[in-house]
Motif scaffolding. Structure first.
Motif, PDB file in Angstrom:
ATOM      1  N   LEU A  55     -31.754  44.438  95.958  1.00 38.00           N
ATOM      2  CA  LEU A  55     -30.483  45.573  96.026  1.00 38.00           C
ATOM      3  C   LEU A  55     -31.046  46.276  95.060  1.00 38.00           C
ATOM      4  N   VAL A  56     -31.439  46.422  93.789  1.00 34.50           N
ATOM      5  CA  VAL A  56     -31.978  47.396  93.137  1.00 34.50           C
ATOM      6  C   VAL A  56     -33.088  48.040  93.705  1.00 34.50           C
ATOM      7  N   SER A  57     -34.132  47.272  94.393  1.00 34.81           N
ATOM      8  CA  SER A  57     -35.146  48.416  94.910  1.00 34.81           C
ATOM      9  C   SER A  57     -34.617  49.082  96.114  1.00 34.81           C
ATOM     10  N   ALA A  58     -33.650  48.418  96.979  1.00 37.82           N
ATOM     11  CA  ALA A  58     -33.148  49.300  97.886  1.00 37.82           C
ATOM     12  C   ALA A  58     -32.483  50.552  97.337  1.00 37.82           C
ATOM     13  N   LEU A  59     -31.700  50.623  96.325  1.00 41.79           N
ATOM     14  CA  LEU A  59     -30.913  51.564  95.709  1.00 41.79           C
ATOM     15  C   LEU A  59     -31.608  52.621  95.128  1.00 41.79           C
ATOM     16  N   VAL A  60     -33.200  52.396  94.686  1.00 43.29           N
ATOM     17  CA  VAL A  60     -33.854  53.345  94.005  1.00 43.29           C
ATOM     18  C   VAL A  60     -35.072  53.620  95.060  1.00 43.29           C
ATOM     19  N   SER A  61     -35.102  53.250  96.216  1.00 43.30           N
ATOM     20  CA  SER A  61     -36.150  53.432  97.096  1.00 43.30           C
ATOM     21  C   SER A  61     -35.725  54.899  97.708  1.00 43.30           C
ATOM     22  N   SER A  62     -36.876  55.314  98.386  1.00 47.43           N
ATOM     23  CA  SER A  62     -36.890  56.838  98.932  1.00 47.43           C
ATOM     24  C   SER A  62     -36.390  56.462 100.556  1.00 47.43           C
ATOM     25  N   ALA A  63     -35.775  57.312 100.925  1.00 39.17           N
ATOM     26  CA  ALA A  63     -35.348  56.977 102.412  1.00 39.17           C
ATOM     27  C   ALA A  63     -36.119  56.661 103.441  1.00 39.17           C
ATOM     28  N   GLU A  64     -37.518  57.210 103.337  1.00 43.24           N
ATOM     29  CA  GLU A  64     -38.667  56.893 104.264  1.00 43.24           C
ATOM     30  C   GLU A  64     -39.496  55.719 104.136  1.00 43.24           C
ATOM     31  N   SER A  65     -39.154  55.027 102.810  1.00 43.08           N
ATOM     32  CA  SER A  65     -40.006  53.589 102.520  1.00 43.08           C
ATOM     33  C   SER A  65     -38.949  52.645 102.605  1.00 43.08           C
ATOM     34  N   ARG A  66     -37.931  52.671 102.917  1.00 45.09           N
ATOM     35  CA  ARG A  66     -36.823  51.403 102.940  1.00 45.09           C
ATOM     36  C   ARG A  66     -37.184  50.681 104.017  1.00 45.09           C
ATOM     37  N   THR A  67     -36.919  49.251 104.216  1.00 49.62           N
ATOM     38  CA  THR A  67     -36.898  48.447 105.062  1.00 49.62           C
ATOM     39  C   THR A  67     -35.731  48.425 105.900  1.00 49.62           C
ATOM     40  N   ALA A  68     -35.495  47.800 106.906  1.00 46.52           N
ATOM     41  CA  ALA A  68     -34.252  47.781 107.763  1.00 46.52           C
ATOM     42  C   ALA A  68     -33.215  47.221 106.680  1.00 46.52           C
ATOM     43  N   LYS A  69     -33.552  46.086 106.077  1.00 42.50           N
ATOM     44  CA  LYS A  69     -32.657  45.423 105.123  1.00 42.50           C
ATOM     45  C   LYS A  69     -32.078  46.149 103.868  1.00 42.50           C
ATOM     46  N   GLN A  70     -33.170  47.080 103.494  1.00 44.61           N
ATOM     47  CA  GLN A  70     -33.072  48.016 102.304  1.00 44.61           C
ATOM     48  C   GLN A  70     -31.942  49.045 102.910  1.00 44.61           C
ATOM     49  N   GLN A  71     -32.156  49.417 103.908  1.00 45.53           N
ATOM     50  CA  GLN A  71     -31.364  50.409 104.546  1.00 45.53           C
ATOM     51  C   GLN A  71     -29.895  50.263 104.723  1.00 45.53           C
ATOM     52  N   SER A  72     -29.761  48.714 105.277  1.00 47.19           N
ATOM     53  CA  SER A  72     -28.326  48.250 105.300  1.00 47.19           C
ATOM     54  C   SER A  72     -27.531  48.165 103.944  1.00 47.19           C
ATOM     55  N   ILE A  73     -28.305  48.152 102.904  1.00 51.91           N
ATOM     56  CA  ILE A  73     -27.681  47.915 101.677  1.00 51.91           C
ATOM     57  C   ILE A  73     -27.440  49.262 101.192  1.00 51.91           C
ATOM     58  N   VAL A  74     -28.238  50.367 101.524  1.00 50.64           N
ATOM     59  CA  VAL A  74     -27.869  51.296 100.851  1.00 50.64           C
ATOM     60  C   VAL A  74     -26.601  52.057 101.974  1.00 50.64           C
ATOM     61  N   ASN A  75     -26.697  51.837 102.957  1.00 50.38           N
ATOM     62  CA  ASN A  75     -25.484  52.009 103.890  1.00 50.38           C
ATOM     63  C   ASN A  75     -24.145  51.624 103.323  1.00 50.38           C
ATOM     64  N   LEU A  76     -24.176  50.244 102.848  1.00 49.64           N
ATOM     65  CA  LEU A  76     -23.113  49.635 102.227  1.00 49.64           C
ATOM     66  C   LEU A  76     -22.602  50.568 101.171  1.00 49.64           C
ATOM     67  N   ALA A  77     -23.653  50.533 100.340  1.00 50.90           N
ATOM     68  CA  ALA A  77     -23.225  51.247  99.003  1.00 50.90           C
ATOM     69  C   ALA A  77     -22.663  52.764  99.386  1.00 50.90           C
ATOM     70  N   ASN A  78     -23.241  53.535 100.033  1.00 54.85           N
ATOM     71  CA  ASN A  78     -22.794  54.638 100.753  1.00 54.85           C
ATOM     72  C   ASN A  78     -21.382  54.586 100.876  1.00 54.85           C
ATOM     73  N   ARG A  79     -21.086  53.596 101.977  1.00 52.15           N
ATOM     74  CA  ARG A  79     -19.591  53.441 102.167  1.00 52.15           C
ATOM     75  C   ARG A  79     -18.608  53.101 101.024  1.00 52.15           C
ATOM     76  N   LEU A  80     -18.919  52.435 100.010  1.00 51.87           N
ATOM     77  CA  LEU A  80     -18.263  52.002  99.066  1.00 51.87           C
ATOM     78  C   LEU A  80     -18.178  53.459  98.132  1.00 51.87           C
ATOM     79  N   LEU A  81     -18.817  54.146  98.237  1.00 57.24           N
ATOM     80  CA  LEU A  81     -18.958  55.514  97.382  1.00 57.24           C
ATOM     81  C   LEU A  81     -18.191  56.517  97.912  1.00 57.24           C
ATOM     82  N   ALA A  82     -18.110  56.258  99.351  1.00 55.16           N
ATOM     83  CA  ALA A  82     -17.316  57.366 100.094  1.00 55.16           C
ATOM     84  C   ALA A  82     -15.997  56.957  99.841  1.00 55.16           C
ATOM     85  N   GLU A  83     -15.433  55.793  99.974  1.00 56.05           N
ATOM     86  CA  GLU A  83     -14.187  55.281  99.461  1.00 56.05           C
ATOM     87  C   GLU A  83     -13.615  55.740  98.126  1.00 56.05           C
ATOM     88  N   VAL A  84     -14.442  55.784  97.263  1.00 56.52           N
ATOM     89  CA  VAL A  84     -14.155  56.238  95.845  1.00 56.52           C
ATOM     90  C   VAL A  84     -13.966  57.883  96.039  1.00 56.52           C
TER      91      VAL A  84
END
Length: 197
Positions: A55-84
């Motif tokens: 999870l930490v690796s996903a949040l600090v990774s660059s967009a071009e280096s993320r795995t599909a699973k890391q991108q799904s984590i970032v997508n979730l974090a972005n949804r939570l942030l958008a709600e706030v």
């Protein structure tokens, strides 16, 4: 249209005291705001992943280096942030379990804390990057901790929110809920009155 973000974290669902008090607040919110919208994030019925290396690796990774699973984590974090970010006010139920916040709430915090996105470090220390807005915490406890020097929960929550830039925080306490019916009734009544003020 005003938007309220409601964060639920009671393991007892609708019957949890923090949920009951939050529902009272929401009822009043609707009365005070025409066409108000309430967005509920239930951390129990829809749990978030717990903090780990991936999870930490996903949040600090660059967009071009993320795995599909890391991108799904970032997508979730972005949804939570958008709600706030889209909320005009935030309501957080904070039941106390074993002197702390629910682990499910900690998972929500961990996905919100993103260097360069919700906070940054400067020569003068950290700076929160979220736009400040009113936050109401509903702190429910079986015992009495607020005035006895044993409240490690709300200071942590307020410190975390302030770290992200959310400093307009009001706490409503309902304590002694397991200390007999008279104490419980008095505490809940006082909390309801404060939530409506």
């Amino acid at each position: 249209m005003a938007t309220l973000l409601h964060i639920r974290s009671s393991i007892f669902g609708d019957s949890g005291q923090s949920s009951v008090l939050a529902n009272d607040f929401i009822t009043q919110w609707h009365l005070n705001h025409d066409k108000a919208e309430v967005v509920t994030r239930d951390l129990i019925s829809d749990p978030l992943p717990l903090l780990d290396a991936e999870l930490v690796s996903a949040l600090v990774s660059s967009a071009e280096s993320r795995t599909a699973k890391q991108q799904s984590i970032v997508n979730l974090a972005n949804r939570l942030l958008a709600e706030v970010r889209s909320a005009d006010q935030i309501l957080i139920g904070v039941p106390m379990y074993n002197f702390g916040i629910p682990v499910q709430m900690k998972a929500w915090f961990d996905l919100l804390a993103r260097s360069g996105v919700t906070f940054k470090y400067t020569d003068q220390g950290s700076v929160g990057l979220l736009e400040d807005k009113p936050v109401v915490l509903i702190a429910t406890r079986g015992g009495q901790y607020k005035d006895g020097g044993y409240d490690f929960q709300i200071p942590f929550v307020k410190q975390f929110l302030g770290f992200l830039g959310l400093k307009d925080v009001r706490t409503v306490y309902a304590e002694g809920l397991n200390m007999g019916e008279p104490t419980q009734a008095e505490s809940l009544s006082a909390a309801r009155a404060e939530l409506q003020s």
